[in-house]
Structures are given as structure tokens and as C-alpha cells.
Scaffold this active site. Structure first.
Site, PDB file in Angstrom:
ATOM      1  N   ASP A   1      -7.455   3.120  -2.829  1.00 14.76           N
ATOM      2  CA  ASP A   1      -6.713   3.097  -4.090  1.00 14.76           C
ATOM      3  C   ASP A   1      -6.621   4.458  -4.767  1.00 14.76           C
ATOM      4  O   ASP A   1      -6.074   4.571  -5.873  1.00 14.76           O
ATOM      5  CB  ASP A   1      -7.308   2.046  -5.037  1.00 14.76           C
ATOM      6  CG  ASP A   1      -6.987   0.644  -4.544  1.00 14.76           C
ATOM      7  OD1 ASP A   1      -5.887   0.449  -3.998  1.00 14.76           O
ATOM      8  OD2 ASP A   1      -7.835  -0.252  -4.680  1.00 14.76           O
TER       9      ASP A   1
ATOM     10  N   ASP B   1      -1.543  -4.241  -0.226  1.00 15.53           N
ATOM     11  CA  ASP B   1      -1.518  -3.413  -1.443  1.00 15.53           C
ATOM     12  C   ASP B   1      -1.384  -1.922  -1.117  1.00 15.53           C
ATOM     13  O   ASP B   1      -0.875  -1.136  -1.913  1.00 15.53           O
ATOM     14  CB  ASP B   1      -2.801  -3.588  -2.273  1.00 15.53           C
ATOM     15  CG  ASP B   1      -3.373  -4.996  -2.260  1.00 15.53           C
ATOM     16  OD1 ASP B   1      -3.166  -5.705  -1.274  1.00 15.53           O
ATOM     17  OD2 ASP B   1      -4.053  -5.363  -3.228  1.00 15.53           O
TER      18      ASP B   1
HETATM   19  N1  GLY Z   1      -4.793  -3.975  -5.426  1.00 11.19           N
HETATM   20  C1  GLY Z   1      -5.718  -4.965  -5.866  1.00 11.19           C
HETATM   21  C2  GLY Z   1      -5.062  -6.102  -6.507  1.00 11.19           C
HETATM   22  O1  GLY Z   1      -3.831  -6.216  -6.534  1.00 11.19           O
HETATM   23  O2  GLY Z   1      -5.780  -6.935  -7.021  1.00 11.19           O
END
Ligand code: GLY
Length: 395
Positions: free
Chosen positions: A112, A173
């Protein structure tokens, strides 16, 4: 070659009418968002809002986890839309914490880094030309590259790279983390970042997207042999269901890689996953937390709706005028934004410091269920800004 089915849009009449969102409506919504940002500015100058609220109130946290960037990103959006330097000032104060985080390696065992550094530090560089931001964002891109497994062609999502439970696990994601790498190639000329991002998105398209155009949340690859293993959920209802926010990440994430690579197939895949998403929206266009639910009393995920609205606008923008879905996608984004504005904001919930109610962080983990979450607020604001003006991406 594997075929991914295109369901098409099953009920086109839900998306074919022009919406009655006009600039005045958008300005009113933007003003509401700005009011909430103003109320929060003091509390969240040296702190950040928690990922999810508790009783619809965000707590103060340090720059940790994957979500601090959404608040900083909102400050940049507020600065852009108003020109008011007070927002830029706070965003710039926060840059120091992103620098410290990457230099001192605080909570950075995560893919992330893309989210975190695109919306804060890359945004700073793009908007103000801050050279130190460029340096910090490149450090984050280098750190993200350490998570790339060459043989498998993927970036590992979470955890230590030698943790056998997490090794070789990619997640949908991550499509949103790739722009940091494409950007790094643009500013350095070093193709390694681009190659890693491009390989990753190709593997995501091949393995995370199922034949029916739904998505797994996560997928395991063998990092030694490069072999594809199996899909599994983390935040969805089941391994075989389709987690709504994951599908929304695909609606937005594949077009982002298209912008940098020009690869048509990524737009084709995005239209298929988008149609799957649109075909499972309930009456008010705001998805349940998993697309296995299309009616009933399960919670909605307003954040998935906000992400999808931004993705729909980006996808529509990149499709040619002749594309059969182009207009429907823009209309779908308008329908979603209107529904969020009319029924999901905190306007009648003054004690909340959030903007969008009724999001779900992770139902299986009983975390942030039917609460505000900070990325939902960010993407709602991004969607409003996109509709109000021509906006250059921070991604
Ligand atoms: N990227 C983590 C979520 O969408 O919860």
C-alpha cells in the site's frame, strides 16, 4: 487463451437517462465536504483520521496503516478546488511524516506504499513541483519494488516477504498501487518500475479476474516456480463470492494501468468487471458489501460505490466515442454520486466527523462495519471534483 465473459449491461434503462446533477448540486456537495474538512483541520494536522470510524467518529492516529494518505489527498483536492492555501499548508506539514515513515521504515511491510505515497507526496510533486517530494516518493517506489517477485511477476500484498502465510499473495486492491511505479519510470527513465507494474497488472488480469468477470480478493502465486496456485478471500463473504470493494478496485485499477501502458486489453477487462459490478447494484446504486447480496438487510459499502464512481468516470473518459458502454458508465457514476449525496452523507448526523456513512471495512473481521471510512470520503470527494472540473490524476 482464457475467455472472460462480458455480461453486458443487463438493465440498460437504469443507466441510460441523463442525470439531473448540475454544477449547483455539485458545488453544494463540495461545500459540504469542505465544511467537514474545515471542522477536522486542527485535529488532523499532526495526526490522521483512523481508517474507520467508531460510532461514525474518526479517532486520531499517527501516520501508520494504509489509509493516512486519504486525508492528505483530501487536503490536496480541497487546495485544488478552492485555491485556499490553508489546505496546502496542512498537507505540506504532513509531508514530513511520510518522509520519516519511509526513511525510518515505520510500518512499511505493505504494497500500500502506492496508495500512501501517490495521494500525498506524488500529489505534492505534481501540484507544486516540490523536489523533496519527488525524492521521498521515489524512495517509496524503491521500497515497493522490494516486494516484487520476478519469477511470479507479482507484488506481494501484505506482511513480511518470508512469511509463508503471505508469501506470493497478490490482491486486486494492488492495481491502485501501481501508478507509483509507472510514475517512478516517468520521472527517472528507469524501466524496472514500469516492467514490474505491467507484469503485476497482467497477472492480476489473468488470475484474479475469474471467467465470469468477477474477481477473487486475493490470489496465491508460487514465487519460486511462478506457478499460479489458488484464489481466496480476505474481506469478502466467501472464497467464491465477489467482494464489492475488490470489484470496485478493478473498475478503477485496470484503467489506471491502461493510461500508462496503452494496453487495450486492460480497458476490455475493465468493461467486463464493470458490467459485472453494475449488474449487481441494488435499487439505489450503492452496492452491498459483497456482490453476492443484491437485496436484503446486509450492510452496504458506500466506499465501494465512491471508488466505482471514480473508476467509471476514468473508464468512460478513456473509451472511444464509438464504444457502446461509454455513456452508460458516465451516467452510472452520476447515479451513484447522486444517491450517495442524497442518502449516505453525514449531513443529518452532525456529531460525525466523517463524510460518507454506511461503509464496511471488513465484515469477516467485524471491523468498521456500517461506519465511515476515510477512503470512502476521499473517493467521494475525488468523484465530485472530477465532475466539477477537468482534473489531473494524482495516481
Ligand atoms: N485495500 C484494503 C481495503 O480496501 O480494505
Amino acid at each position: 487463451m482464457r475467455m472472460i465473459i462480458d455480461e453486458g449491461i443487463k438493465n440498460k434503462s437504469r443507466f441510460d437517462l441523463e442525470n439531473n446533477i448540475d454544477k449547483a448540486f455539485l458545488q453544494e456537495e463540495i461545500n459540504y465536504v469542505l465544511t467537514k474538512i474545515d471542522e477536522n483541520l486542527k485535529d488532523f494536522t499532526y495526526n490522521f483520521p483512523s481508517a474507520a470510524s467508531v460510532n461514525n467518529v474518526y479517532e486520531k492516529v499517527d501516520n501508520i496503516g494504509w489509509t493516512s494518505c486519504f486525508w492528505t489527498g483530501m487536503l490536496w483536492l480541497a487546495y485544488e478546488i478552492t485555491g485556499d492555501k490553508k489546505y496546502r499548508k496542512v498537507a505540506e506539514i504532513q509531508l514530513e511524516s511520510y518522509k520519516k515513515r519511509i526513511e525510518e521504515e515505520i510500518d512499511i511491510d505493505t504494497h500500500d506504499l502506492g496508495f500512501l505515497y501517490s495521494l500525498s507526496v506524488v500529489a505534492s510533486y505534481k501540484l507544486t513541483g516540490n523536489e523533496e517530494s519527488k525524492y521521498v516518493a521515489l524512495k517509496a517506489a524503491d521500497k515497493l519494488m522490494e516486494r516484487y517477485f520476478d519469477k511470479a511477476g507479482i507484488i506481494q500484498a501484505w506482511g513480511n516477504l518470508s512469511d509463508p502465510k503471505e508469501r506470493g499473495r497478490m490482491i486486486i486492491d494492488c492495481c491502485m498501487n501501481l501508478p507509483l511505479l509507472y510514475w517512478a519510470t516517468e520521472v527517472t527513465g528507469d524501466r524496472r518500475y514500469y516492467e514490474a507494474a505491467h507484469n503485476h497488472v497482467s497477472k492480476a488480469a489473468k488470475y484474479i479476474v475469474r471467467e465470469d468477470a468477477s474477481t477473487f480478493h486475493t490470489y496465491y502465486m508460487d514465487t519460486e516456480t511462478g506457478e499460479a496456485k489458488y484464489g481466496a478471500t480476505h474481506q469478502g463473504y466467501s472464497d467464491n463470492s465477489c467482494w464489492s470493494r475488490g470489484q470496485a478496485w478493478s473498475v478503477y485499477g485496470f484503467p489506471l494501468s491502461y493510461i500508462y501502458t496503452g494496453e487495450q486489453e486492460l480497458l476490455n477487462i475493465a468493461t467486463k468487471t464493470t458490467n459485472y459490478f453494475l449488474n449487481r447494484l441494488p435499487e439505489d446504486y450503492v452496492a452491498y458489501w459483497d456482490l453476492v447480496f443484491i437485496e436484503g438487510t446486509e450492510e452496504r459499502d458506500s466506499s465501494a460505490a465512491a471508488i466505482a464512481a471514480c473508476g467509471l468516470l476514468e473508464l468512460s473518459k478513456n473509451l472511444p466515442l464509438t464504444n457502446e458502454y461509454k455513456k452508460f458508465y458516465e451516467n452510472a457514476a452520476l447515479k451513484i454520486v447522486k444517491s450517495l449525496a442524497e442518502s449516505y452523507t453525514t449531513k443529518n448526523f452532525k456529531e460525525s466527523n466523517g463524510i460518507l456513512l454506511h461503509a464496511v471495512y471488513s465484515k469477516p473481521h467485524a471491523r468498521g462495519v456500517d461506519e465511515c471510512n476515510i477512503w470512502g470520503d476521499y473517493f467521494y470527494f475525488e468523484a465530485l471534483v472530477r465532475l466539477m472540473k477537468s482534473w489531473n490524476l494524482y495516481w
